[in-house]
Design an enzyme around this catalytic site. Structure first.
Site, short mmCIF file in Angstrom:
data_model
loop_
_atom_site.label_atom_id
_atom_site.label_comp_id
_atom_site.label_asym_id
_atom_site.label_seq_id
_atom_site.Cartn_x
_atom_site.Cartn_y
_atom_site.Cartn_z
N ASP A 1 36.01 44.64 40.54
CA ASP A 1 36.84 43.59 41.14
C ASP A 1 36.11 43.06 42.38
O ASP A 1 35.11 43.63 42.82
CB ASP A 1 38.20 44.23 41.50
CG ASP A 1 39.24 43.25 41.98
OD1 ASP A 1 39.09 42.05 41.72
OD2 ASP A 1 40.21 43.71 42.61
N GLU B 1 32.93 38.45 43.79
CA GLU B 1 32.48 37.06 43.97
C GLU B 1 31.29 36.96 44.92
O GLU B 1 30.46 36.08 44.68
CB GLU B 1 33.65 36.20 44.48
CG GLU B 1 34.79 36.07 43.49
CD GLU B 1 35.63 37.34 43.34
OE1 GLU B 1 35.64 38.14 44.29
OE2 GLU B 1 36.24 37.53 42.29
N ASP C 1 44.43 36.73 40.17
CA ASP C 1 45.77 36.94 40.72
C ASP C 1 46.71 35.77 40.43
O ASP C 1 46.96 34.92 41.27
CB ASP C 1 45.66 37.16 42.23
CG ASP C 1 44.83 38.40 42.54
OD1 ASP C 1 44.57 39.18 41.59
OD2 ASP C 1 44.45 38.59 43.69
C1 NOJ Z 1 42.45 41.86 43.61
C2 NOJ Z 1 42.60 41.86 42.13
O1 NOJ Z 1 42.55 40.54 41.64
C3 NOJ Z 1 43.86 42.56 41.74
O2 NOJ Z 1 43.99 42.57 40.35
C4 NOJ Z 1 43.85 43.96 42.29
O3 NOJ Z 1 45.05 44.60 42.01
C5 NOJ Z 1 43.64 43.92 43.80
N1 NOJ Z 1 42.45 43.22 44.11
C6 NOJ Z 1 43.55 45.33 44.40
O4 NOJ Z 1 42.48 46.00 43.92
#
Ligand code: NOJ
Length: 968
Positions: free
Chosen positions: A549, A552, A626
Site C-alpha cells: 500500500d 505512490e 479509498d
Molecule cells: C490506505 C489504504 O488505501 C487503505 O486500504 C488502508 O486500510 C490504509 N491505508 C491503512 O493501511
C-alpha cells in the site's frame, strides 16, 4: 490525509466523535482540492496548454518549428533514424534524434530525444547531482518483449519530396506517412488514416537552456524576457514546498489524433466514465486535462479527471468496426487533453470514415518522447500486442480470485481466528483474511505486535486447515527509529531514496518519521527479497502473502502527499522522472521476494498494489483505493475496473462495502452482488467503521450476501479460464460492450454492465437504492437467458427490463456459450479442487454452443511445463463434445493422473429443443471406447417466458479426457 491516520487512542476517540458530528452536519466528504495541482498550478501543464492554444490561434500546424532533416534519414532493418531540428530563431536550432521502429507485431514506436542532454552537455543548477539525460529507463521497467523489428517493413519509393512512406504490418496493409516539415506522421491502415502525430502542431520538446540569472550589460528587462512563460522554468512552489528544478524546463508534448473516432478509453486511473470526456469545457465535459501522477488522493471525488493512485498511459480509440491505440511511455507527471470535433480536411488524412475526430494532447514534465502506435483493427488484437510489449496478467493462484475478507483492522490473532470460525459457522465461503497496518509492532513492518498477535503461526495454521490464506500489509516507508533492524540495515547499505542534496530522505507516514526503500536500486531489491525469508519475517508461514500500500509513494507531509520531485533515486535519477514507476518497482521487488522465500518452495506470488504503471499486471492485483460507502461510489467502480482491463491490468477491484463510512445493509448487500463481478473481490473497511463481516448483516441480508459469494465460487472455473486467457493474450477479464460488440455503436459508451471473459455471461450490477428491476442493454439478436430461471430476453439494440428485487442478481447468459461451474458448496476454493464439474450449455439460434475450460493446480508454475487441462467444449449437430486445446509438456501426463478421477457430474442444456421432449437418455462415447453408454436425460419444457432446458445427470465423463455425448 490526517483524518485517517490513527494517532493515540484518545485522539482516535476524539476524531471518531468529530467524524460522527460532522456527518450529522455535512452530507458527504470531499477531496481537498487545494492539496493537488490543477493544470494552471502545474508549470509545464500550463505552458503546454498555452502552447497548444497559441498554435491553434495561429490557425495552422504549419507554424510548428519541428522539421525532420531529409538528409539525415536512414532506414535499416525495420528502423528509421533521422534528426528533427527545432528552430528557435534564425541562429539557433536544437537537434532531436528520432528513431522510428517498425515492429513485427505491427506496432510502431516513435522515440525522440535531445542531443545536448544525451551528451550530458548541459549544466545543472544548485550543484545538483541529478543525471543530465532525459530519463531513458522507462522501457527497462515496462517492456518485456514484442520489440522484434519487422523484416518486411519497407520504404515506399513513390513518395513525393518531403515525405517518407513506410509500408509495414500484416501483408503490408499499414503505412506510416512521415511529412518532414513540419514533422508529422500519419498512420494508415488499408489506405485510411487512423492515427496522426503532430497533425495539430502541438509537438513541443522544451530544450535545455542556461538560466539567464541577470541582465547582460546593456540589456533591459524587456530584452531579457522571451515571449515564453518562464515563471516556472527554474523553480516551482506548491503547498509550501519549492521544487528546485535543477534541469530547468524539459517537458515533452505531442498531439495524437484519431480521425473518425468518437470514443477513447483507458488511461486509468480516474474515477470517471469509461468513455473519456472532453477536457476543454463544454456541456458535461471537463475543464481540466486527465492527469496521471500517482497520488494518495484522500476522499477522491467522482466524475473527475483528477489523478489517482495508479497510471497507465495507454489509450484505445474505438469506432464502428475499428480500434486503434497509443502507449505514451513516460513515467513523469503527465496530463492528457481530449477534444472532439468534426473531421477537418488535412490532405494527408486519407479516406476518413467516421463522423467525429478525437484529438488528444499528451504532455509530460520530462523524459523522452516515446510513443507506440497500434493499428488494431480489433480491441483483442490491441490487447495482445500491448501485452506482448508490457507483459500479460500474471496467472494468479486459485485462492487469489476467490473472496478476500479485509478490514482495517483485525485486531488480534484471536479476532482473526474468530472471524474464520464464524464464516464456517454461517457457511459463507472465503479464502483469504487480511491484516492491515495495526498487526505490526508500532508500524515496524516485518514484525508482529507481540501483545495483540502473540501467536501468528497458530493463527495461520488454523487458516490452513481450510486451505485459507493470510495477506499482511507491508508498506515502503520504513520507520525511522533507533534499534529497528530493518531501518538500520537500509541506512547502512544506502538503499533508501535520497533528497536533493544526496542525504537520506525523511518524511512522514503511518510510523511517523520514515525513510523510503528505493526499489529502483538492484541492491535494494536483493535486500528487500531477504526480508521476506521465513527466518527474517518471523511469524509468517507458507500461506501468507503481501499487500503493498502507500506506494505512490504516499508521504503525509510531502508536496501533493508524495515525494519532492527533486529527490534522487538509484542512478541519480530525479524522482520527477520516475514518479509513476515508483509503486511498480516496489511490487516487482515484493513479487521477487515471494518467489524466493524458501528454496524449493516455488509458488505463484500474490501481491496487491495500490499504485501501478504499465506492466504492473505481471505482478499482481490492484484495487481502486479509498472509496466511500455510497451508491455513487459503487456505481463508479465499474467504469474504473473496466478501464483498467482495457489498459491491460484487468486483475482489478474496489473495496466491497466502501472504505469510508458505514453502508446501509441494502448497500452492503448490493455491493456484494456487484462485487462478485470484480476480478479482484475483497471487502475492506476503514478503521473507524462498524464491523461488517457478512454474517453480521442479519437476515435477509446475510443469506443474500452468502448466495452472491456462492455464485462467485460456483463460477470459479469460468473466472479462472478468463484469467488464463488474460495471461496469454491480454484480454480483459470483465469486458465492456464495445469489446464484445465492436460494431454496435449504441453500446460503445456503456460502462455499467459487463461480460465475464468469453463465457457470454452478461451482468448488470444494481447500483441504486430501492431498485426492484433494472434495464439491461442487449446488442445482438441472440437469445439471452436469465442465469437463475432461464427467462428469455431477446431483441437487438435495446434495453430489456429484468426483475431485480434485493435477492436477485441481474445476470444473463448469451446463447451460444458453454459455461463451466462447480456446484458443491465448500468453505474455500482450495477445498473444491477435486470437485466434479457442471456444464451449462446455452444454445444459440442455430442450436449450437461452445466454451472453454482451463484448469491447473492453481498454485505452482508447473502449468508452464504442461501441467494443465485445457478443453474446448462444442455443441453442434445435437452432440456435445470435449476436445483438447493442445495440452503438452513434460508435466502433462503426471498432472492428468492427479486429475484422473475428476468428472463432469451434470450437464444442463438451456434452450433444449422440443424434439427432445420424449427423450429419456443420451449416448455417451468416450474416446477409444467401442460403444457408448447411456445416461439419463430429463427434459423441461418452456414455461411462459422461461426457456426449456434438459438435464443430464452423471454422464460419467472425465474432465481431462475427450468424449462426445449424442443427444440425437
Ligand atoms: C490506505 C489504504 O488505501 C487503505 O486500504 C488502508 O486500510 C490504509 N491505508 C491503512 O493501511
Amino acid at each position: 490525509m490526517a483524518a485517517y491516520r490513527p494517532l493515540s487512542t484518545r485522539w482516535n476517540l476524539y476524531l471518531a466523535l468529530l467524524t460522527i458530528l460532522s456527518c450529522l452536519v455535512v452530507p458527504g466528504v470531499m477531496v481537498k482540492h487545494e492539496n493537488f495541482k490543477t493544470c494552471s498550478q502545474s508549470g509545464f501543464c500550463k505552458r503546454s496548454r498555452a502552447y497548444a492554444d497559441s498554435v491553434t490561434s495561429q490557425g495552422s500546424a504549419a507554424a510548428s518549428p519541428y522539421r525532420l532533416q531529409s538528409e539525415t534519414i536512414k532506414f535499416v532493418d525495420g528502423q528509421l533514424q533521422g534528426t528533427i531540428v527545432k528552430s528557435i530563431d534564425a541562429n539557433e536550432e536544437v537537434r532531436l534524434p528520432l528513431t522510428v521502429s517498425f515492429l513485427e507485431s505491427g506496432v510502431v514506436r516513435v522515440l525522440v530525444d535531445e542531443e545536448k542532454r544525451i551528451k550530458g552537455d548541459i549544466e545543472l543548477r544548485h550543484e545538483s547531482k541529478a543525471r543530465k539525460e532525459r530519463y531513458n529507463e522507462v522501457s527497462k521497467w515496462v517492456l518485456v518483449g514484442g520489440l522484434e523489428r519487422s523484416s518486411s517493413a519497407a520504404v515506399n519509393a513513390d513518395a513525393e519530396a518531403g515525405i517518407t512512406k513506410i509500408s509495414y504490418g500484416p501483408g503490408g496493409s499499414f503505412e506510416a506517412v512521415i511529412r518532414h516539415s513540419p514533422f508529422e506522421v500519419h498512420f494508415q491502415r488499408d489506405g485510411e488514416t487512423h492515427v496522426q502525430l503532430n497533425d495539430q502542431g502541438f509537438l513541443n520538446m522544451e530544450h535545455w537552456r542556461a538560466k539567464r540569472e541577470q541582465h547582460a550589460e546593456g540589456e533591459n528587462e524587456s530584452q531579457v524576457q522571451t515571449n515564453e512563460d518562464e515563471d516556472t522554468w527554474w523553480e516551482e512552489s506548491f503547498g509550501g514546498n519549492t521544487d528546485s528544478k535543477p534541469k530547468g524546463p524539459e517537458s515533452v508534448g505531442l498531439d495524437i489524433s484519431f480521425p473518425g473516432y468518437s470514443h477513447v478509453f483507458g488511461i486509468p486511473e480516474h474515477a470517471d466514465s469509461m468513455s473519456l470526456k472532453e477536457t476543454r469545457g463544454g456541456d458535461g465535459q471537463h475543464t481540466e486535462p486527465y492527469r496521471l501522477y500517482n497520488s494518495d488522493v484522500f476522499e477522491y471525488e467522482l466524475n473527475s479527471p483528477m489523478t489517482l493512485y495508479g497510471s497507465i498511459p495507454f489509450m484505445q480509440a474505438h469506432r464502428k468496426g475499428s480500434t486503434v491505440g497509443v502507449l505514451w511511455l513516460n513515467a513523469a507527471e503527465t496530463w492528457v487533453d481530449i477534444v472532439k470535433n468534426k473531421p477537418s480536411v488535412n490532405p494527408l488524412a486519407l479516406g476518413v470514415k467516421g463522423k467525429t475526430n478525437t484529438r488528444t494532447h499528451w504532455f509530460s514534465e520530462g523524459g523522452q518522447l516515446d510513443v507506440f502506435v497500434f493499428l488494431g483493427p480489433t480491441p483483442q488484437s490491441i490487447s495482445k500486442s500491448y501485452g506482448e510489449l508490457t507483459g500479460f496478467t500474471q496467472l494468479p493462484q486459485n485462492f487469489a480470485i476467490a473472496y478476500h475478507q479485509c478490514r482495517w483492522n483485525y485486531v488480534t490473532d484471536e479476532d482473526v481466528r474468530d472471524v474464520d470460525h464464524k464464516f464456517d459457522m454461517y457457511q459463507i465461503p472465503y479464502d483469504v483474511i487480511w491484516l492491515d497496518i495495526e498487526y505490526t509492532d508500532q508500524k515496524k513492518y516485518f514484525t508482529f505486535d507481540p501483545l495483540t498477535f502473540p501467536d501468528p503461526e497458530g493463527m495461520q495454521k488454523q487458516l490452513d486447515e481450510s486451505d485459507r490464506k493470510l495477506v499482511v500489509i507491508i508498506d515502503p516507508h520504513i520507520k525511522n527509529e533507533a534499534n529497528y533492524q530493518v531501518v538500520d540495515e537500509m541506512k547502512d547499505k544506502q538503499l533508501a531514496v535520497k533528497n536533493k542534496n544526496g542525504d537520506i530522505y525523511e518524511g512522514w507516514c503511518w510510523p511517523g518519521s520514515s525513510h523510503w526503500v528505493d526499489c529502483f536500486n538492484p541492491d535494494a531489491i536483493t535486500w528487500w527479497t531477504n526480508l521476506f525469508k521465513y527466518d527474517k519475517f518471523k511469524g509468517t508461514l507458507a500461506n501468507s502473502f503481501v499487500w503493498n500500500d502507500m506506494n505512490e509513494p504516499s508521504v503525509f507531509n510531502g508536496p501533493e502527499t508524495t515525494m519532492p520531485k527533486d529527490n534522487l533515486h538509484h542512478g541519480d535519477w530525479e524522482h520527477r522522472d520516475v514518479h509513476n514507476l515508483n509503486g511498480m518497482t516496489l511490487i516487482n521487488a515484493t513479487y521477487n521476494a515471494l518467489l524466493e522465500r524458501k528454496k524449493g518452495e516455488i509458488r505463484r506470488p500474490f501481491v496487491l498494489t495500490r499504485s501501478y504503471y504499465a506492466g504492473s499486471q505481471r505482478q499482481g492485483a490492484m484495487w481502486t483505493g479509498d472509496n466511500q460507502a455510497s451508491w455513487d461510489h459503487l456505481a463508479a467502480s465499474f467504469p474504473m475496473v473496466l478501464n483498467n482491463g482495457i489498459a491491460g491490468f484487468p486483475f482489478a477491484g474496489a473495496d466491497v462495502g466502501g472504505f469510508f463510512g458505514n453502508p446501509s445493509k441494502e448497500l452492503l448487500t448490493r455491493w456484494y452482488q456487484a462485487g462478485v463481478f470484480y476480478p479482484f473481490l475483497r471487502a475492506h473497511a476503514h478503521i473507524d467503521t462498524r464491523r461488517r463481516e457478512p454474517y453480521l448483516a442479519g437476515e435477509p441480508y446475510m443469506g443474500i450476501i452468502t448466495e452472491a459469494l456462492r455464485l462467485r465460487y460456483q463460477l470459479l472455473p469460468a473466472w479462472y479460464t478468463a484469467f488464463h486467457q488474460a495471461s496469454i493474450d491480454g484480454s480483459p477479464i470483465v469486458r465492456p460492450q464495445y469489446y464484445i460488440h465492436p460494431t454496435d455503436e449504441q453500446g460503445f459508451a456503456i460502462d455499467d454492465q459487463l461480460y465475464v471473459g468469453s463465457t457470454g455471461l452478461l451482468a448488470k450490477p444494481v447500483v441504486t437504492e430501492g431498485a426492484t428491476s433494472i434495464d439491461i442493454y442487449i446488442a445482438d439478436d441472440e437469445k439471452y437467458y436469465d442465469y437463475f430461471d432461464y427467462t428469455i430476453y431477446e431483441g437487438a439494440g435495446k434495453t430489456h427490463t429484468v426483475d431485480a428485487p434485493l435477492e436477485k442478481i441481474p445476470l444473463l447468459m448469451q446463447g451460444g456459450h458453454i459455461i463451466p461451474r462447480k456446484d458443491r458448496y465448500r468453505r474455500s476454493s482450495g477445498l473444491m479442487k477435486w470437485d466434479p464439474y457442471t456444464l451449462i450449455v446455452v444454445l444459440d439460434k442455430k442450436g449450437e454452443a461452445e466454451g472453454t475450460l482451463y484448469v491447473d493446480d492453481g498454485e505452482t508454475f508447473d502449468y508452464q511445463n504442461g501441467a494443465y487441462i485445457h478443453r474446448q467444449f462444442t455443441f453442434a449437430n445435437s452432440a456435445l463434445s470435449s476436445g483438447d486445446l493442445g495440452t503438452k509438456g513434460s508435466k502433462t501426463a503426471q498432472y492428468l493422473k492427479t486429475m484422473a478421477a475428476v468428472r463432469v457430474e451434470k450437464i444442463i442444456v438451456v434452450g433444449a429443443p422440443e424434439e427432445w421432449k420424449d427423450k429419456t437418455s443420451v449416448l455417451v462415447l468416450e474416446e477409444g471406447a467401442q460403444s457408448g453408454v447411456k445416461a439419463g436425460l430429463e427434459w423441461h419444457g418452456k414455461e411462459g417466458n422461461k426457456g426449456s432446458y434438459a438435464v443430464v445427470r452423471n454422464p460419467s465423463v472425465l474432465i481431462g479426457k475427450p468424449w462426445k455425448i449424442d443427444f440425437s
